[in-house]
Scaffold this motif. Structure first.
Motif, PDB file in Angstrom:
ATOM      1  N   LEU A   1       0.824  -1.211   0.000  1.00 35.27           N
ATOM      2  CA  LEU A   1       0.000   0.000   0.000  1.00 35.27           C
ATOM      3  C   LEU A   1       0.858   1.262   0.000  1.00 35.27           C
ATOM      4  CD1 LEU A   1      -2.878  -1.031   2.431  1.00 35.27           C
ATOM      5  CD2 LEU A   1      -2.968  -0.837  -0.057  1.00 35.27           C
ATOM      6  N   ALA A   2       2.015   1.217   0.674  1.00 33.80           N
ATOM      7  CA  ALA A   2       2.933   2.364   0.636  1.00 33.80           C
ATOM      8  C   ALA A   2       3.454   2.583  -0.781  1.00 33.80           C
ATOM      9  CB  ALA A   2       4.091   2.144   1.601  1.00 33.80           C
ATOM     10  N   LEU A   3       3.764   1.491  -1.480  1.00 34.16           N
ATOM     11  CA  LEU A   3       4.203   1.605  -2.876  1.00 34.16           C
ATOM     12  C   LEU A   3       3.089   2.163  -3.752  1.00 34.16           C
ATOM     13  CD1 LEU A   3       6.157  -1.779  -3.287  1.00 34.16           C
ATOM     14  CD2 LEU A   3       7.117   0.518  -3.007  1.00 34.16           C
ATOM     15  N   ALA A   4       1.850   1.714  -3.498  1.00 35.14           N
ATOM     16  CA  ALA A   4       0.709   2.208  -4.280  1.00 35.14           C
ATOM     17  C   ALA A   4       0.508   3.703  -4.068  1.00 35.14           C
ATOM     18  CB  ALA A   4      -0.553   1.445  -3.901  1.00 35.14           C
ATOM     19  N   LEU A   5       0.662   4.132  -2.814  1.00 31.25           N
ATOM     20  CA  LEU A   5       0.498   5.567  -2.525  1.00 31.25           C
ATOM     21  C   LEU A   5       1.582   6.390  -3.211  1.00 31.25           C
ATOM     22  CD1 LEU A   5      -0.971   7.821  -0.999  1.00 31.25           C
ATOM     23  CD2 LEU A   5       0.531   7.368   0.955  1.00 31.25           C
ATOM     24  N   MET A   6       2.837   5.902  -3.171  1.00 29.95           N
ATOM     25  CA  MET A   6       3.926   6.638  -3.830  1.00 29.95           C
ATOM     26  C   MET A   6       3.709   6.678  -5.342  1.00 29.95           C
ATOM     27  SD  MET A   6       8.064   6.115  -3.507  1.00 29.95           S
ATOM     28  CE  MET A   6       8.031   6.508  -1.757  1.00 29.95           C
ATOM     29  N   LYS A   7       3.249   5.554  -5.887  1.00 28.16           N
ATOM     30  CA  LYS A   7       2.948   5.520  -7.326  1.00 28.16           C
ATOM     31  C   LYS A   7       1.856   6.538  -7.673  1.00 28.16           C
ATOM     32  CE  LYS A   7       1.141   2.291 -10.801  1.00 28.16           C
ATOM     33  NZ  LYS A   7      -0.261   2.689 -10.898  1.00 28.16           N
ATOM     34  N   TYR A   8       0.858   6.657  -6.799  1.00 28.12           N
ATOM     35  CA  TYR A   8      -0.232   7.602  -7.043  1.00 28.12           C
ATOM     36  C   TYR A   8       0.266   9.045  -6.988  1.00 28.12           C
ATOM     37  CZ  TYR A   8      -4.938   9.597  -6.804  1.00 28.12           C
ATOM     38  OH  TYR A   8      -6.088  10.314  -7.063  1.00 28.12           O
ATOM     39  N   THR A   9       1.213   9.316  -6.076  1.00 23.61           N
ATOM     40  CA  THR A   9       1.731  10.687  -5.984  1.00 23.61           C
ATOM     41  C   THR A   9       2.445  11.088  -7.265  1.00 23.61           C
ATOM     42  OG1 THR A   9       3.770   9.912  -4.919  1.00 23.61           O
ATOM     43  CG2 THR A   9       1.966  10.593  -3.479  1.00 23.61           C
ATOM     44  N   TYR A  10       3.142  10.157  -7.905  1.00 24.28           N
ATOM     45  CA  TYR A  10       3.802  10.490  -9.166  1.00 24.28           C
ATOM     46  C   TYR A  10       2.789  10.630 -10.302  1.00 24.28           C
ATOM     47  CZ  TYR A  10       8.580  10.534  -7.621  1.00 24.28           C
ATOM     48  OH  TYR A  10       9.760  10.909  -7.023  1.00 24.28           O
ATOM     49  N   ALA A  11       1.703   9.885 -10.218  1.00 20.26           N
ATOM     50  CA  ALA A  11       0.624  10.097 -11.195  1.00 20.26           C
ATOM     51  C   ALA A  11       0.045  11.497 -11.037  1.00 20.26           C
ATOM     52  CB  ALA A  11      -0.462   9.048 -11.013  1.00 20.26           C
ATOM     53  N   VAL A  12      -0.012  11.990  -9.787  1.00 22.50           N
ATOM     54  CA  VAL A  12      -0.488  13.348  -9.533  1.00 22.50           C
ATOM     55  C   VAL A  12       0.424  14.365 -10.205  1.00 22.50           C
ATOM     56  CG1 VAL A  12      -0.749  15.097  -7.725  1.00 22.50           C
ATOM     57  CG2 VAL A  12      -1.697  12.809  -7.395  1.00 22.50           C
ATOM     58  N   ILE A  13       1.742  14.198 -10.050  1.00 17.65           N
ATOM     59  CA  ILE A  13       2.679  15.131 -10.690  1.00 17.65           C
ATOM     60  C   ILE A  13       2.508  15.117 -12.204  1.00 17.65           C
ATOM     61  CG2 ILE A  13       5.099  15.479 -11.285  1.00 17.65           C
ATOM     62  CD1 ILE A  13       5.924  15.109  -8.565  1.00 17.65           C
ATOM     63  N   ASN A  14       2.519  13.928 -12.781  1.00 15.19           N
ATOM     64  CA  ASN A  14       2.457  13.830 -14.250  1.00 15.19           C
ATOM     65  C   ASN A  14       1.164  14.403 -14.808  1.00 15.19           C
ATOM     66  OD1 ASN A  14       4.971  12.613 -14.659  1.00 15.19           O
ATOM     67  ND2 ASN A  14       4.170  10.588 -14.177  1.00 15.19           N
ATOM     68  N   ARG A  15       0.051  14.050 -14.207  1.00 14.03           N
ATOM     69  CA  ARG A  15      -1.234  14.528 -14.729  1.00 14.03           C
ATOM     70  C   ARG A  15      -1.376  16.031 -14.540  1.00 14.03           C
ATOM     71  NH1 ARG A  15      -5.464  11.317 -15.992  1.00 14.03           N
ATOM     72  NH2 ARG A  15      -6.939  12.795 -15.101  1.00 14.03           N
ATOM     73  N   THR A  16      -0.899  16.555 -13.426  1.00 19.87           N
ATOM     74  CA  THR A  16      -0.981  17.998 -13.225  1.00 19.87           C
ATOM     75  C   THR A  16      -0.105  18.726 -14.225  1.00 19.87           C
ATOM     76  OG1 THR A  16      -1.345  17.622 -10.854  1.00 19.87           O
ATOM     77  CG2 THR A  16      -0.748  19.848 -11.539  1.00 19.87           C
ATOM     78  N   ALA A  17       1.099  18.216 -14.466  1.00 22.58           N
ATOM     79  CA  ALA A  17       1.996  18.841 -15.440  1.00 22.58           C
ATOM     80  C   ALA A  17       1.405  18.813 -16.843  1.00 22.58           C
ATOM     81  CB  ALA A  17       3.353  18.141 -15.432  1.00 22.58           C
ATOM     82  N   GLU A  18       0.557  17.815 -17.127  1.00 24.71           N
ATOM     83  CA  GLU A  18      -0.080  17.713 -18.452  1.00 24.71           C
ATOM     84  C   GLU A  18      -1.332  18.573 -18.567  1.00 24.71           C
ATOM     85  OE1 GLU A  18      -0.874  13.586 -18.735  1.00 24.71           O
ATOM     86  OE2 GLU A  18       1.225  13.017 -19.056  1.00 24.71           O
ATOM     87  N   GLY A  19      -1.738  19.217 -17.472  1.00 26.79           N
ATOM     88  CA  GLY A  19      -2.896  20.098 -17.524  1.00 26.79           C
ATOM     89  C   GLY A  19      -4.151  19.529 -16.908  1.00 26.79           C
ATOM     90  N   HIS A  20      -4.075  18.331 -16.309  1.00 26.92           N
ATOM     91  CA  HIS A  20      -5.229  17.759 -15.603  1.00 26.92           C
ATOM     92  C   HIS A  20      -5.230  18.297 -14.182  1.00 26.92           C
ATOM     93  CE1 HIS A  20      -6.263  14.744 -18.690  1.00 26.92           C
ATOM     94  NE2 HIS A  20      -4.962  14.628 -18.864  1.00 26.92           N
ATOM     95  N   LEU A  21      -6.146  19.205 -13.883  1.00 28.49           N
ATOM     96  CA  LEU A  21      -6.206  19.763 -12.536  1.00 28.49           C
ATOM     97  C   LEU A  21      -7.126  18.970 -11.629  1.00 28.49           C
ATOM     98  CD1 LEU A  21      -6.137  23.586 -13.315  1.00 28.49           C
ATOM     99  CD2 LEU A  21      -4.252  21.976 -12.991  1.00 28.49           C
ATOM    100  N   LYS A  22      -7.768  17.946 -12.189  1.00 27.97           N
ATOM    101  CA  LYS A  22      -8.531  17.012 -11.361  1.00 27.97           C
ATOM    102  C   LYS A  22      -7.635  15.819 -11.028  1.00 27.97           C
ATOM    103  CE  LYS A  22     -13.036  18.234 -13.314  1.00 27.97           C
ATOM    104  NZ  LYS A  22     -14.212  17.741 -14.064  1.00 27.97           N
ATOM    105  N   PRO A  23      -7.798  15.229  -9.857  1.00 23.81           N
ATOM    106  CA  PRO A  23      -6.907  14.132  -9.454  1.00 23.81           C
ATOM    107  C   PRO A  23      -7.026  12.910 -10.357  1.00 23.81           C
ATOM    108  CG  PRO A  23      -8.128  15.017  -7.579  1.00 23.81           C
ATOM    109  CD  PRO A  23      -8.749  15.603  -8.810  1.00 23.81           C
ATOM    110  N   PRO A  24      -5.986  12.057 -10.376  1.00 22.52           N
ATOM    111  CA  PRO A  24      -6.062  10.812 -11.153  1.00 22.52           C
ATOM    112  C   PRO A  24      -7.115   9.877 -10.557  1.00 22.52           C
ATOM    113  CG  PRO A  24      -3.794  11.310 -10.463  1.00 22.52           C
ATOM    114  CD  PRO A  24      -4.700  12.231  -9.718  1.00 22.52           C
ATOM    115  N   PRO A  25      -7.618   8.966 -11.354  1.00 21.89           N
ATOM    116  CA  PRO A  25      -8.614   8.019 -10.826  1.00 21.89           C
ATOM    117  C   PRO A  25      -7.977   7.042  -9.838  1.00 21.89           C
ATOM    118  CG  PRO A  25      -8.006   7.455 -13.077  1.00 21.89           C
ATOM    119  CD  PRO A  25      -7.371   8.779 -12.788  1.00 21.89           C
ATOM    120  N   LEU A  26      -8.802   6.396  -9.074  1.00 25.17           N
ATOM    121  CA  LEU A  26      -8.356   5.444  -8.057  1.00 25.17           C
ATOM    122  C   LEU A  26      -7.494   4.336  -8.663  1.00 25.17           C
ATOM    123  CD1 LEU A  26      -8.674   4.342  -5.111  1.00 25.17           C
ATOM    124  CD2 LEU A  26     -10.706   3.140  -5.932  1.00 25.17           C
TER     125      LEU A  26
END
Length: 484
Positions: free
Chosen positions: A103-128
Motif C-alpha cells: 500500500l505504501a508503494l501504491a500511494l507513492m505511485k499515485y503521488t507520481y501520477a499526480v505530478i504527471n497529470r498535473t503537469a499535463e494540464g489535468h487539474l482534477k486528481p487521477p482516478p483510483l
C-alpha cells in the motif's frame, strides 16, 4: 515569458510562428489541430510551435486554496483511506507488513501520477485505478534509487571534504530535492534526477518562484509534522496512528500536486507544451469550420490595415453565399468606413435589403444620399426592393426620400404587382408625413382607376375616405412591408 496574441491583446497566445515572430490565440487559429500540436501560420503558411496553456496559467501562489482542496476529491480520498486505514486492520505480522509495504508503494505511485497529470494540464486528481493498476510501479524503485544515490553523495562528500563539504552538499541536496522529484517525474531517469547540472538548470529556468514554492513546501512539511504530532499525543494509539498516516498522505498529495503545477506553469521555460485537459473546449469541435477560419483571416487583415484584401475576401465569400447576412453586414461596414462609393453602388441591392431587414432607416437614408450625391440619376432598379426600402424610410420618418424612391413608379415598373403597395405607401407618406392631402388623394384615385380588380381595392377606398376627412391613413399592412 507570458505572451498575448498579436491581434487580440489580452488574449493568451496559443501558437508562435518563428518565421513571422508573431503570437496567435485560439481565435486566430480555429483550424489548427491542438491535439496533434499542428498549425500553419496564417501569414507565411509555415509550421508553428504550440504553446499550450503556457501564457494563461494562473500562478501557483494565486491558487493555494485549490492545492489544499485537492486531496479531498473522491479518488484521492479513497486512495488515502485505503493506504492508511487498511494496514491498521490487518494483523501485526509478516502478512501485515507485506500489506503495508504494498500500500505504501501504491500511494507513492499515485503521488507520481499526480505530478504527471498535473503537469499535463489535468487539474482534477487521477482516478483510483492509478494507484492499484499493475503497471507504473517502476517509478517507485527509481525514486528509492535516487534517494540512495543522494544519501551516498552526501556521505562521500563528508568523507572526502570534511564537515564543510558535507554541509554544502547536504544543503544543495535538500534545496534540489523538489527539482529532483520533478525531473524524475518528467524523464523517468535516475541519472537525470541526480545530475547537479540538470537540477541547477531546472531551478534557473523557473527562477525565483522555485524558491517561493520551496518556502511553501517547508510550511507544508512543518504543518504536516505538527498535525501528526498532535494526533499522536492527544489520541489513543489505535486512533492516532491511522490519523497520523492519513494526515501525512494528505499533505504529501498537496505537495506533489504543487510540484506538478509548477511544471505546468513553467512549461514554456522547460521546453514542453501542455493545455488544460479537464475543461470542455468547444473550439475543438469546430477546428475544421471554414467560417471560423474566414472570420480569423478577415479580422487579421483588418487589424493589419489590409482593407483591399479584406474587401476581396468578403466579396469572394458572398459569391459562394450570396444570402449570408453576416457577410453582407461586414461588407457594408467596411465600405462605409472606407467611403467607397463605387463599391457601395455596385453592391447596393444586397446592402439595402439587409438594412431594410434590420429596419435601419437612418443608415438607408445616409446611403441613399451618398449614392445620389455621387450619381444624381441614381434609381433602384428593383420594384419590390424599392417598396421595401421606401417602407423602412417611411417608418423612420424620412418621408421625402421614400417618395423620391417611389417617383414615377407606374412608368418605371409598369407591369409590377407592387404598384398598389407602392402608391398606398406614397399616399401615407404625403398625408401622414407631409400633410399633403390633395396629392395623397390623387395617388389613391389613380390606383383606384388603374387597378379596380386588385385585392387591395377595399383598402384603397378606405384610405380615400380617410383622406377626404383628413384623418391619418391607417389600415391593414399591405404586401411588400408597407407600413400602417
Amino acid at each position: 515569458m507570458k505572451h498575448d496574441c498579436h491581434y487580440h491583446p489580452g488574449d493568451p497566445a496559443k501558437w508562435h510562428c518563428g518565421e513571422c515572430q508573431r503570437h496567435f490565440c485560439a481565435r486566430c487559429m480555429p483550424d489548427a489541430n491542438t491535439k496533434q500540436r499542428r498549425g500553419l501560420c496564417p501569414q507565411c503558411n509555415k509550421a508553428m510551435r504550440y504553446l499550450g496553456a503556457a501564457t494563461e496559467v494562473v500562478p501557483f501562489w494565486h491558487r493555494l486554496g485549490a492545492f489544499f482542496r485537492y486531496p479531498f476529491h473522491t479518488d484521492p480520498l479513497l486512495v488515502i483511506a485505503i493506504c492508511t486505514l487498511v494496514p491498521a486492520l490487518v494483523p501485526q505480522n509478516l502478512l501485515g507488513l507485506l500489506v503495508w509495504l504494498l500500500l505504501a508503494l501504491a500511494l507513492m505511485k499515485y503521488t507520481y501520477a499526480v505530478i504527471n497529470r498535473t503537469a499535463e494540464g489535468h487539474l482534477k486528481p487521477p482516478p483510483l485505478a492509478e494507484a492499484f493498476s499493475g503497471s507504473g510501479f517502476n517509478i517507485v524503485i527509481l525514486q528509492i534509487l535516487v534517494f540512495a544515490l543522494m544519501g551516498g553523495l552526501v556521505t562521500a562528500a563528508g568523507m572526502l571534504g570534511g564537515p564543510l563539504l558535507l554541509m554544502l552538499t547536504l544543503a544543495f541536496v535538500v534545496l534540489a530535492l523538489p527539482a529532483s522529484i520533478m525531473v524524475l517525474a518528467m524523464e523517468r531517469s535516475v541519472s537525470a534526477a541526480v545530475n547537479p547540472l540538470n537540477l541547477a538548470t531546472l531551478i534557473a529556468r523557473i527562477g525565483s518562484p522555485y524558491f517561493l514554492l520551496y518556502g511553501y513546501l517547508i510550511l507544508l512539511v512543518l504543518a504536516s509534522a505538527a498535525a501528526q504530532d498532535f494526533a499522536l499525543t492527544h489520541f489513543s494509539e489505535w486512533v492516532s496512528r491511522p490519523l497520523a498516516g492519513f494526515l501525512n498522505s494528505t499533505f504529501t498529495l498537496m505537495l506533489f500536486h504543487m510540484l506538478g503545477y509548477l511544471l505546468f506553469q513553467y512549461q514554456e521555460e522547460l521546453g514542453f507544451a501542455a493545455d488544460y485537459q479537464d475543461a470542455v473546449e468547444p473550439e475543438d469541435q469546430h477546428h475544421r469550420d471554414r467560417s471560423q477560419r474566414f472570420d480569423a483571416d478577415l479580422d487579421m487583415n483588418l487589424k493589419d490595415g489590409n482593407y483591399d484584401r479584406a474587401q476581396t475576401l468578403l466579396l469572394e465569400q458572398l459569391k459562394r453565399e450570396p444570402d449570408n447576412t453576416l457577410r453582407i453586414g461586414q461588407l457594408y461596414r467596411l465600405l462605409a468606413a472606407r467611403n467607397d462609393l463605387r463599391s457601395l453602388h455596385a453592391n447596393h441591392p444586397r446592402i439595402m435589403a439587409w438594412l431594410a431587414a434590420r429596419n435601419d432607416g437612418k443608415a438607408l437614408a445616409n446611403l441613399l444620399e451618398q449614392l445620389q450625391q455621387a450619381d444624381p440619376q441614381f434609381r433602384l432598379q428593383d420594384a419590390e426592393l424599392s417598396v421595401t426600402v421606401a417602407s423602412t424610410l417611411y417608418r423612420s420618418g424620412h418621408y421625402r426620400l421614400a417618395l423620391k424612391l417611389l417617383q414615377d413608379f407606374h412608368k418605371r415598373f409598369a407591369d409590377s404587382q407592387a404598384l398598389v403597395p407602392a402608391y398606398l405607401l406614397a399616399a401615407q407618406a404625403l398625408a401622414n408625413g407631409l400633410g399633403q392631402w390633395e396629392k395623397a388623394t390623387a395617388f389613391l384615385g389613380f390606383i383606384q382607376r388603374q387597378c379596380p380588380q386588385h385585392p387591395q381595392h377595399p383598402e384603397i377606398q378606405r384610405f380615400l375616405e380617410q383622406a377626404q376627412e383628413r384623418q391619418p391613413l391607417r389600415g391593414p399592412k399591405a404586401s411588400f412591408n408597407v407600413a400602417d
